[in-house]
Design an enzyme around this catalytic site. Structure first.
Site, PDB file in Angstrom:
ATOM      1  N   HIS A 524       0.846  -1.202   0.000  1.00  0.00           N
ATOM      2  CA  HIS A 524       0.000   0.000   0.000  1.00  0.00           C
ATOM      3  C   HIS A 524       0.881   1.252   0.000  1.00  0.00           C
ATOM      4  CE1 HIS A 524      -4.285  -1.293   1.174  1.00  0.00           C
ATOM      5  NE2 HIS A 524      -3.671  -2.314   0.594  1.00  0.00           N
ATOM      6  N   GLU A 549     -10.709   2.721   2.143  1.00  0.00           N
ATOM      7  CA  GLU A 549     -10.367   3.362   3.413  1.00  0.00           C
ATOM      8  C   GLU A 549     -10.783   4.840   3.456  1.00  0.00           C
ATOM      9  OE1 GLU A 549      -6.129   3.366   4.025  1.00  0.00           O
ATOM     10  OE2 GLU A 549      -5.737   4.452   2.187  1.00  0.00           O
TER      11      GLU A 549
HETATM   12  C1  NOJ Z   1      -2.847   2.892   5.025  1.00  0.00           C
HETATM   13  C2  NOJ Z   1      -3.289   1.645   4.329  1.00  0.00           C
HETATM   14  O1  NOJ Z   1      -3.844   1.925   3.081  1.00  0.00           O
HETATM   15  C3  NOJ Z   1      -4.262   0.929   5.224  1.00  0.00           C
HETATM   16  O2  NOJ Z   1      -4.808  -0.184   4.566  1.00  0.00           O
HETATM   17  C4  NOJ Z   1      -3.552   0.546   6.487  1.00  0.00           C
HETATM   18  O3  NOJ Z   1      -4.479  -0.042   7.352  1.00  0.00           O
HETATM   19  C5  NOJ Z   1      -2.959   1.773   7.177  1.00  0.00           C
HETATM   20  N1  NOJ Z   1      -2.180   2.520   6.245  1.00  0.00           N
HETATM   21  C6  NOJ Z   1      -2.075   1.391   8.348  1.00  0.00           C
HETATM   22  O4  NOJ Z   1      -0.960   0.689   7.889  1.00  0.00           O
HETATM   23 CA    CA Z   2      -3.593   3.972   1.732  1.00  0.00          CA
END
Ligand code: NOJ
Ligand code: CA
Length: 799
Positions: A524, A549
């Site tokens: 990510h 998210e």
């Molecule tokens: C951002 C990521 O996209 C997400 O999936 C993750 O839970 C958080 N960072 C924490 O690592």
């Molecule tokens: Ca992210």
């Protein structure tokens, strides 16, 4: 190797033009419709691109400027050797949207030669400089790259010229441009050095400047724009003639990421390559022999052809891994959404405003007493990755036939990880006191579930490199075969960017090292992909775009754009499956409503390709809707055939897919190093495709012919008619149709107005119908999608 070459490389012609005059070469696509023309005008290289003789890209410059030279790599050339060839093969991806991919192109390689160059003080140096421009012309677009050979004897036709004067050289700019006739519609995100987590804007190129900043405001962090007309790729455009033109790049390795900078007048819209600088300002430190990534221009007459195009994958090299038997598609759940939506936390305690981890080499002996001791910490009681909660998820995932469970917040350091640009931020080895790593893995394996490791680097690449080998060894020890890594925040080393060459090299090193450990990677916040998953298929996912998210901040229609843009380079871990759209249900202070219906989420499992698919919501949010959840269980994630039925970026996508039966059960069979795993577990999609009753095994049954159909729409409600003519003629199938109810709607004007006010606007995201129907290849299904809605249909041969 899984690759089968069905046609040979043919050397068609060798041409020479060494007199330095204006010279032209041209190359057509195998179907003869697309043509790239290359020209040296007064020793300056240009290319242009035509469809049926009409310009798609006007005369556009090529080349680079260099440090330590007054002369550049963009003029003063004559032509050396010219080579032409054709290539036609069908190759089999380890996983993908189809079992067979045709790679069919004509190629032209033009050697450009400078007999001498001017050094940084303007003195002439009589040494030759050679750069090859290689074009590949496909029926669906153009790829070209720059190559810098070391040994040049055969290329310049001179006996005494052996080595390129380009040995180690530093780029200060790439001059490649794409000059477009007219002002196309574009689906764009702003140019950036660090993030792609933005909503897309649909506008004409001429409107980019006025609209440029708004995506930043609702987007991710950190962002660093270089211009108020900067754009990222893949940039999808549509001309007034209805042509879909997409500019991107393929195979970015040991090179920075390309953005585009727009300048224009009434007639010409010029997109110039803008490479991401490293911490010292250079945009490439190269050593010959080497080459640039491919610059690509995809040209399609139909939107569905964009989705069908494999241009980016084809321009990448074949699989580099000998043994790929350990790589498999994954359908997973996660102890994740509860942290994202504020229901629980990654961290364990409120005791530590700052965290100093044991082993930090920067701590002097006198500060050893300052090391954070978690065994003495008072838990705050909201830590998501605790033993009991993880077991609850394992139970649910196992009961419903999933392959894996992601757990975030398992390791120490989360109290002090975010936005601090901290170097020694995590050790990727030490669990929190309430996370029993060996016991939880054992518990999961006994139930046929693998745990997915999480490595949030907090963008401290320095630190992740420090721990990578030990972290991967720990994973091997306990039978983890997949990691989700993360790069939130500013890059450490300070001054580097997510897209700069040293960090591109880091992401790649992580993939290659992981492969040695038989670990699949889903990164990510790393750079958006450029098809490297063909070469390293353990790269099973990436985020690298605005994903689920972002909750209420996601614009309607976002998921109808991503397959045209971000997904062109490789699959996305979009994390669909959110049934509870009211975030107040997760945390009373979280007021977002999400703009989608449940059926929209179901449709995404088909319209959005990824070999790694998540059912992202809480078990307790699925429990009231087990009838709709059934589709998530039944759907496959790896395909032998995909049919793009109808699509328009920003509006809608309807796709049908046929599962690849050979990979249906790989994850649950316990491949790799699952020491204490229970064999013979049948994954949920295999159960559906084989029509298995309780207790039956795959060996006892033949797969039933099965298709999945999915549709998603933006804020417009739509009715579509889908001909099922892809089914086998004369065979009766049972279709289970998951559709938005008549009064369903996922649209709300303001995502903060609260559930009750939203309902007055007609917001009704959980209203769906499920109907069963006998269908054949003659059936035409009429399907309605609500605003921000969609549909999903499983179609299985009747037993
Ligand atoms: C951002 C990521 O996209 C997400 O999936 C993750 O839970 C958080 N960072 C924490 O690592
Ligand atoms: Ca992210």
């Amino acid at each position: 190797m899984r690759r089968i070459i069905v046609a040979l490389l043919v050397l068609l012609a060798v041409g020479v033009n060494a007199n330095g005059q204006t010279a032209r070469e041209s190359l057509k696509s195998p179907d003869g419709r697309l043509e790239v023309r290359f020209e040296l005008k007064d020793s300056v290289p240009y290319y242009s691109l035509y469809l049926d003789g009409k310009a798609v890209v006007l005369d556009s410059r090529m080349g680079f400027t260099l440090e330590w030279r007054k002369s550049d790599l963009a003029s003063g050339f004559k032509i050396g050797r010219v080579e032409r060839s054709s290539f036609d093969e069908v190759w089999q991806p380890v996983w993908g949207e189809e079992a067979n991919i045709r790679n069919h192109y004509n190629e032209l390689a033009v050697t450009l030669v400078q007999d001498s160059y001017l050094d940084h003080e303007g003195r002439r140096v009589d040494k030759p400089t050679v750069m090859i421009v290689r074009f590949r012309m496909y029926n669906d677009g153009l790829g070209f790259r720059y190559e810098f050979p070391s040994d040049i004897n055969a290329l310049t036709h001179s006996n005494n010229q052996t080595f390129n004067s380009l040995v180690t050289f530093w780029l200060t700019d790439e001059l490649t441009e794409f000059r477009l006739p007219g002002d196309p519609m574009a689906w764009w995100i702003p140019g950036d050095y660090d993030t792609q987590e933005f909503n897309y804007t649909q506008s004409r190129l001429s409107q980019v400047r006025e609209l440029h900043d708004s995506p930043h405001i609702s987007g991710g962090w950190p962002w660093k724009s270089f211009s108020d007309t900067g754009l990222q790729t893949a940039l999808q455009m549509k001309t007034d003639d209805g042509l879909y033109v997409n500019i991107h790049e393929a195979a970015v390795l040991d090179f920075p990421t390309m953005n585009l900078d727009l300048t224009y007048n009434d007639e010409v819209y010029r997109l110039k390559v803008h490479l991401t600088p490293d911490a010292t300002g250079y945009v490439g430190r190269l050593t010959s022999p080497c080459y640039s990534p491919w610059r690509t221009v995809q040209v399609c007459e139909k939107a569905t052809d964009v989705l069908r195009s494999r241009l980016i994958l084809n321009l990448n090299e074949p699989c580099a891994l000998e043994d790929v038997g350990w790589i498999h598609p994954v359908k997973y759940m996660g102890v994740w959404w509860e942290m994202i939506s504020d229901h629980s936390t990654w961290g364990y305690t409120n005791d530590f405003p700052s965290v100093r981890l044991p082993g930090d080499p920067s701590l002097p002996p006198s500060l050893q007493g300052a090391i954070t001791d978690y065994t003495k910490a008072k838990p705050h009681g909201r830590h998501g990755a605790n033993n009991a909660n993880v077991r609850r998820y394992i139970d649910f995932a196992a009961q419903h036939g999933f392959d894996a469970l992601l757990i975030e917040g398992w390791n120490i350091g989360w109290e002090d990880w975010y936005g601090k640009d901290k170097d020694y931020v995590f050790d990727f080895l030490t669990p929190y006191p309430d996370f029993d790593l060996p016991a939880l893995n054992k518990y999961a394996h006994e139930k046929g579930i693998r745990l997915i490791m999480h490595h949030e680097s907090s963008s401290s690449v320095t630190n992740y490199e420090r721990f990578m080998e030990r972290a991967y060894n720990l994973m091997n020890e306990y039978g983890y075969d997949a990691v989700k890594s993360g790069y939130v925040g500013h890059i450490v080393p300070h001054g580097e960017h997510h897209y700069s060459q040293p960090i591109i090299n880091h992401y790649h090193r992580a993939i290659v090292e992981a492969a040695k450990h038989h670990i699949m990677v889903n990164a990510h916040e790393a750079v958006r992909p450029t098809g490297l998953c063909r070469t390293w298929p353990n790269m099973i996912g990436n985020e690298s775009a605005m994903g689920t998210e972002f909750r209420g901040r996601i614009n309607p229609g976002h998921t109808t754009i991503l397959p045209f843009t971000r997904l062109q380079g490789g699959p996305m871990d979009y994390t669909p499956g959110i049934f509870e759209t009211d975030m107040e249900k997760n945390a009373p202070w979280n007021h977002d409503l999400m703009r989608h219906t449940i059926c929209n989420q179901l449709g995404l499992y088909v319209t959005f390709y990824s070999p790694l698919q998540m059912a992202a919501d809480f078990p307790e949010h699925y429990e009231p809707h087990m009838d709709a959840f059934q589709f998530i269980k039944d759907v496959a994630v790896d395909w032998d055939t995909s049919i793009y039925i109808m699509a328009e970026p920003g509006d809608y996508i309807v796709t049908a897919r046929h599962p690849k039966t050979s990979s249906l059960n790989l994850a649950a069979e316990g491949v790799g190093r699952l020491r204490d795993g229970k064999k013979g577990v049948v994954s949920n999609a295999a159960r559906f495709v084989y029509g298995l009753e309780e207790g039956e095994t795959l060996e006892e049954r033949e797969p039933l012919d099965t298709w999945y159909l999915g549709g998603v729409t933006d804020e417009e409600a739509r009715e579509v008619e889908v001909k099922l003519d892809f089914l086998k003629p004369g065979v009766k199938y049972e279709a289970t149709i998951y559709a938005d109810a008549k009064d369903a709607s996922g649209y709300v004007s303001d995502v903060k107005i609260g559930w009750e006010a939203a309902q007055k606007e007609g917001y009704n995201p959980k209203a769906y119908t499920i109907t069963k129907k006998t269908v054949t290849s003659k059936t035409v299904l009429k399907l309605k999608m609500a605003p921000c809605g969609g549909f999903a249909v499983s179609i299985r041969e009747r037993q």
